[in-house]
Design a protein around this motif. Structure first.
Motif, short mmCIF file in Angstrom:
data_model
loop_
_atom_site.label_atom_id
_atom_site.label_comp_id
_atom_site.label_asym_id
_atom_site.label_seq_id
_atom_site.Cartn_x
_atom_site.Cartn_y
_atom_site.Cartn_z
N ASP A 116 -6.41 18.30 2.87
CA ASP A 116 -6.76 17.16 3.73
C ASP A 116 -7.38 17.60 5.06
OD1 ASP A 116 -6.83 14.40 3.34
OD2 ASP A 116 -5.21 14.04 4.73
N GLN A 149 -6.20 14.95 -3.19
CA GLN A 149 -5.90 15.19 -1.79
C GLN A 149 -5.20 16.54 -1.72
OE1 GLN A 149 -3.54 12.09 0.05
NE2 GLN A 149 -4.35 12.59 2.05
N ILE A 209 0.89 7.00 3.12
CA ILE A 209 -0.18 7.98 3.19
C ILE A 209 0.16 9.06 4.20
CG2 ILE A 209 -2.59 8.26 3.86
CD1 ILE A 209 -2.72 5.20 2.84
N ARG A 210 0.00 10.28 3.74
CA ARG A 210 0.27 11.41 4.62
C ARG A 210 -0.88 11.61 5.58
NH1 ARG A 210 -0.46 16.13 2.22
NH2 ARG A 210 -1.51 15.31 0.40
N ASP A 211 -0.62 12.31 6.65
CA ASP A 211 -1.69 12.78 7.52
C ASP A 211 -2.64 11.69 7.95
OD1 ASP A 211 -0.81 15.28 7.58
OD2 ASP A 211 -2.33 16.18 6.31
N MET A 212 -2.13 10.46 8.06
CA MET A 212 -3.05 9.40 8.44
C MET A 212 -3.44 9.57 9.90
SD MET A 212 -2.74 5.54 7.11
CE MET A 212 -2.28 4.80 8.65
N ILE A 213 -4.69 9.30 10.14
CA ILE A 213 -5.21 9.45 11.50
C ILE A 213 -4.70 8.28 12.33
CG2 ILE A 213 -7.34 9.47 12.84
CD1 ILE A 213 -8.72 10.46 10.20
N PRO A 214 -4.18 8.55 13.53
CA PRO A 214 -3.75 7.43 14.38
C PRO A 214 -4.94 6.50 14.67
CG PRO A 214 -3.07 9.55 15.31
CD PRO A 214 -3.99 9.85 14.18
N ALA A 215 -4.64 5.25 14.85
CA ALA A 215 -5.71 4.28 15.09
C ALA A 215 -6.45 4.58 16.38
CB ALA A 215 -5.12 2.88 15.14
N GLU A 249 -8.91 8.35 1.32
CA GLU A 249 -7.81 7.39 1.33
C GLU A 249 -8.22 6.07 0.69
OE1 GLU A 249 -5.44 9.11 5.24
OE2 GLU A 249 -7.14 7.76 5.51
N THR A 298 -9.96 1.03 10.17
CA THR A 298 -11.20 1.75 10.48
C THR A 298 -11.02 3.26 10.49
OG1 THR A 298 -10.66 1.32 12.77
CG2 THR A 298 -12.38 -0.03 11.80
N HIS A 299 -9.78 3.71 10.70
CA HIS A 299 -9.61 5.17 10.78
C HIS A 299 -9.32 5.78 9.42
CE1 HIS A 299 -5.79 3.13 11.56
NE2 HIS A 299 -5.27 4.08 10.81
N MET A 329 0.85 -1.20 0.00
CA MET A 329 0.00 0.00 0.00
C MET A 329 0.88 1.25 0.00
SD MET A 329 -3.00 0.96 2.69
CE MET A 329 -3.94 -0.53 2.39
N TYR A 385 -6.06 5.31 -2.50
CA TYR A 385 -4.94 4.41 -2.21
C TYR A 385 -5.34 2.94 -2.19
CZ TYR A 385 -3.11 8.96 -1.16
OH TYR A 385 -2.75 10.28 -1.25
#
Lengths: 332, 162
Positions: free
Chosen positions: B45, B42, A4-10, B29, B23-24, A1, B33
């Protein structure tokens, strides 16, 4: 994959289907829980990783929180009702056009489709020192960066400061205050009703909250009584651009006329203090008088009495004064 | 597979798609992706630019601020889905003819906002067009040619003009 930028933390996602279940989750997770409505405020915080809740309670599946119904004594708007639906609702348009105008001035079409009335009222302040993660008083630290000598504080408050000088960003808040609305707040096992102006709290009361809502609380609905249905009203929002922006200053007013004089009035402004400000003293001053130019001028002066601008926002004093004048003039 | 990965069922441009995502994840995305639909851009954001605008159940929304699970079971249309069997959407043709795109980064989002407008209001006034794309920033065109293009597309596809 791909990276990815700015991904939200889980986070742990909870998707209750009823208010009862949502309240139970909020009670269980306490300070670790984060209430997700339309996501406009939420995802800004989460993507910047400044707020990192462990448990996100998503209200989008709680159908009972969406919709506008007649209560027999007014209307009740579910907290999850999208702003675009508030704008388009026939009853709101007919009887509470002040709210329609305010909701229509929120941000952009996309954001009104996603954003909810409850979210618009409960959203956090946009002070960029605070939003950027600076450890200010509101964030639990021990200073206010926005009132430091070289701070950029053009958008900050002129009234109601108490260590924090951020402003309330809500466009619908002053309209609901002018319409005498009440907020319905529930938590596991109890319910409380708050007058709209008391729903919002200033930093002198609690510097880390914008509203009465505490961990475990949920704003479930807004009730608008019949009192101001069909009243004459005035709404104006001044912002840097013609769309999108938060208010620099906004005014919302409802009037009952008694012949040529103002029989009753409720006036609120926002963008000037850490909470939307109801102008009780101006209301008392104008009731019983004809809304002529002299009264409008006097009302504007009274509105800004005690204003203390910061280094870069003294323009807000005449702006607020003139918006209040215009509100009074509108019923002349 | 990451333990937090879930299968989400999306309907994108009329096609049912299953995506395995954390899930987040946001809808943006998942589109870009996982499904490879890179037409949706994007930008900021954060909800400040409108470049990620897609149509969900007929309404323009910001895919960057839509959690992917909220799109489950709803009709998602991206710029890739605007063209029909007869060819490109009238808006796309009119954007070309009127020079309504320069760098083009905002164009997919603006096309989606405009397509949602025309679907509900086939003969919008210029003011209604302005309002409909008020949530899409364009730093090149100055908007005038975009309004012209949307008006031209409305004339081509809309009902009787008022």
């Amino acid at each position: 994959m791909a990276i990815i930028r700015d991904m939200i933390p889980a986070f742990d996602l909870f998707q209750p289907a009823s208010v009862e279940d949502a309240l139970a989750l909020l009670a269980e997770h306490g300070e670790d829980a984060w209430v997700l409505a339309g996501g406009l405020d939420t995802f800004d915080w989460l993507k910047d990783r400044i707020k990192r809740p462990k448990a996100v309670v998503d209200l989008s599946g709680v159908e009972e929180l969406t919709g506008i119904r007649d209560t027999g004594a007014g209307i009740e708007i579910g907290a999850m009702t999208p702003l675009s639906r508030v704008v388009g609702d026939p009853r709101v348009r007919a009887d509470f056009a002040l709210l329609r105008e305010a909701a229509e001035h929120v941000a952009t079409p996309q954001i009104r489709n996603q954003g909810t009335l409850g979210g618009n009222l409960s959203q956090d302040t946009r002070c960029w020192y605070y939003r950027s993660g600076w450890p200010c008083y509101r964030a639990g630290g021990n200073t206010c960066y926005a009132s430091a000598p070289k701070a950029m504080n053009r958008e900050h408050c002129i009234l109601g400061r108490s260590r924090c000088v951020a402003v309330s960003p809500s466009d619908t808040a002053p309209a609901l205050i002018a319409l005498g609305a009440r907020m319905v707040v529930r938590r596991a096992g109890s319910e409380s009703i708050h007058e709209a102006q008391d729903f919002f709290i200033g930093p002198a009361t609690d510097i880390q909250r914008m509203t009465v809502l505490r961990a475990g609380d949920l704003l479930t609905a807004v009730r608008i009584p019949e009192d101001w249905a069909g009243a004459r009203h005035y709404y104006e929002k001044v912002r840097d651009r013609g769309s999108w922006d938060f208010a620099l200053v906004s005014v919302a007013a409802a009037f009952r006329m008694d012949g040529d004089t103002i029989g009753d009035a409720r006036i609120a402004v926002n963008g000037v203090a850490p909470f939307p400000v109801r102008l009780d003293s101006v209301e008392r001053m104008v009731v019983g008088h004809a809304p002529d130019e002299a009264l409008a001028t006097e009302a504007g002066e009274l509105a800004v009495a005690g204003a203390r601008p910061l280094r870069h926002n003294d323009y807000k004093v005449p702006l607020m004064r003139n918006l209040v004048r215009r509100a009074i003039r509108s019923v002349a | 597979m990451d333990p937090s990965t879930e299968i989400v069922r999306l309907v994108v441009n009329g096609q049912s798609r299953e995506v395995g995502v954390p899930t987040h994840f946001t809808l943006l995305e998942a589109l870009r992706y996982v499904l490879g639909l890179t037409g949706t851009k994007q930008g900021c954001d954060k909800g400040d630019c409108g470049a990620c605008t897609v149509i969900v159940d007929g309404e323009p929304v910001l895919a960057c601020l839509t959690p992917v699970w909220e799109a489950e079971g709803r009709e998602v249309t991206t710029v890739e889905g605007l063209a029909g069997p007869e060819g490109i959407h009238a808006l796309q043709d009119c954007f070309d003819l009127h020079g309504a795109a320069q760098c083009g980064f905002c164009t997919p989002g603006i096309l989606c906002s405009a397509a949602a407008l025309l679907a509900g209001n086939p003969s919008p006034t210029r003011e209604e067009i302005r309002e409909a794309i008020a949530g899409n920033l364009c730093r090149c065109t100055g908007y005038a040619k975009i309004y012209d293009a949307v008006e031209a597309a409305a004339l081509r596809t809309g009902g009787p003009q008022g």
